[in-house]
Enzyme design. Structure first.
Site, mmCIF file in Angstrom:
data_model
loop_
_atom_site.group_PDB
_atom_site.id
_atom_site.type_symbol
_atom_site.label_atom_id
_atom_site.label_comp_id
_atom_site.label_asym_id
_atom_site.label_seq_id
_atom_site.Cartn_x
_atom_site.Cartn_y
_atom_site.Cartn_z
ATOM 1 N N ASP A 13 0.584 -1.217 -0.041
ATOM 2 C CA ASP A 13 -0.037 0.123 -0.089
ATOM 3 C C ASP A 13 0.934 1.458 0.223
ATOM 4 O O ASP A 13 2.149 1.226 0.113
ATOM 5 C CB ASP A 13 -0.930 -0.021 1.168
ATOM 6 N N ASN A 70 -7.298 -2.674 14.336
ATOM 7 C CA ASN A 70 -8.640 -3.012 14.089
ATOM 8 C C ASN A 70 -8.907 -4.114 13.132
ATOM 9 O O ASN A 70 -10.226 -4.257 12.323
ATOM 10 C CB ASN A 70 -9.160 -1.635 13.499
ATOM 11 N N HIS A 85 -7.066 -4.718 10.131
ATOM 12 C CA HIS A 85 -7.032 -4.396 8.746
ATOM 13 C C HIS A 85 -5.651 -5.107 8.382
ATOM 14 O O HIS A 85 -4.822 -5.267 9.321
ATOM 15 C CB HIS A 85 -7.063 -3.051 8.468
ATOM 16 N N GLU A 108 -9.672 -1.675 5.616
ATOM 17 C CA GLU A 108 -10.384 -1.428 6.784
ATOM 18 C C GLU A 108 -11.549 -2.260 7.201
ATOM 19 O O GLU A 108 -12.114 -2.956 6.205
ATOM 20 C CB GLU A 108 -10.770 -0.081 7.040
HETATM 21 P P1 PGA Z 1 2.294 -2.038 12.769
HETATM 22 O O1 PGA Z 1 1.017 -1.583 11.654
HETATM 23 O O2 PGA Z 1 3.009 -2.834 12.255
HETATM 24 O O3 PGA Z 1 2.898 -0.753 12.784
HETATM 25 O O4 PGA Z 1 1.578 -2.380 14.311
HETATM 26 C C1 PGA Z 1 0.415 -2.785 11.208
HETATM 27 C C2 PGA Z 1 -0.674 -2.299 10.274
HETATM 28 O O5 PGA Z 1 -1.153 -1.396 10.365
HETATM 29 O O6 PGA Z 1 -1.032 -3.302 9.346
#
Ligand code: PGA
Length: 244
Positions: free
Chosen positions: A66, A135, A137, A142
């Site tokens: 992304d 959450n 995702h 999302e």
């Molecule tokens: P993080 O993010 O590795 O910084 O916890 C993971 C994500 O949002 O997919």
């Protein structure tokens, strides 16, 4: 999905680095890479091994999951810049082997289609490294995102913008839009490794264990994938193993 619990963040990084190296030795060419904090220790371990002369990933292509929309090219928080700094350059991978969604042109929908086509031209992603949002995702898909989505433009959840504010000077600087591989795009990878570490991920991991097709938990789609490993440290570990 297989759940693998390792004691520490360092043990997770070492385990996933071993796995990447093993797959590269078996002929892996296209490595799907995630940003965020979770895979950083793994990337650092790969770079350490590269510098020690024990691994060579220079023939690999890196495909990003992304990218934010709205940051100037080269912005330090852009995912292209981040992967360039922490992985591509230190590993000596050619710049034309780094593939990210185009987010600076006038037609983002066409850019999403081109990104899908590009992944196909590369022969698909052999191994996809993933993080998971609190959450649930994956990528920037999302909660509520249909599991059939391909690469698309998204509006980030407020909780995602808050979680990512640590990478920016000011919380308001976090873009509100991004381009992400869709859930179906991610599921096309031949193998997926999701990395989750730290107590802040314990709740979402507990939900994932019992998700059973929950459309509000994008990571639950990985239960439909034929080769997914979830690698967690002791702090993030859910209370009981995944059923399948
Ligand atoms: P993080 O993010 O590795 O910084 O916890 C993971 C994500 O949002 O997919």
């Amino acid at each position: 999905m297989h759940l693998l619990i390792r004691r520490s963040v360092e043990d997770v990084a070492s385990f996933v680095a071993d796995l990447v190296v093993d797959r590269v030795r078996q002929g892996l060419v296209v490595l799907g890479v995630a940003t965020g904090g979770s895979p950083l220790p793994t990337y650092a371990e790969l770079v350490r091994r590269h510098r020690a002369g024990t691994v060579d990933l220079r023939r690999c292509h890196l495909v990003l999951l992304d990218e934010y929309v709205g940051l100037p090219p080269g912005h330090p928080a852009s995912y292209r810049h981040t992967i360039d700094e922490v992985l591509r350059r230190p590993l000596g991978i050619p710049v034309d082997h780094l593939h990210t969604p185009e987010v600076h042109g006038p037609d983002l929908v066409a850019a999403c289609e081109r990104f899908e086509a590009l992944i196909g031209e590369l022969g698909g992603v052999g191994l996809q490294l993933l993080g998971i949002g609190r959450n649930g995702h994956i990528g920037f898909n999302e909660p509520g995102t249909p599991w059939t989505t391909r690469t698309h433009v998204v509006t980030l959840a407020p909780s995602t913008r808050r979680d990512n504010a640590r990478f920016f000077d000011h919380p308001d600087d976090v873009p509100s839009k991004a381009v992400t591989q869709g859930i179906a795009t991610i599921l096309d990878a031949r193998e997926v490794v999701l990395i989750a570490t730290g107590a802040t991920k314990a709740d979402v991991l507990r939900r994932l264990v019992t998700a059973d097709g929950d459309r509000d938990l994008p990571a639950a789609a990985l239960a439909e994938h034929r080769s997914t490993s979830i690698v967690v440290d002791a702090e993030a570990a859910p209370p009981r193993p995944l059923a399948s």
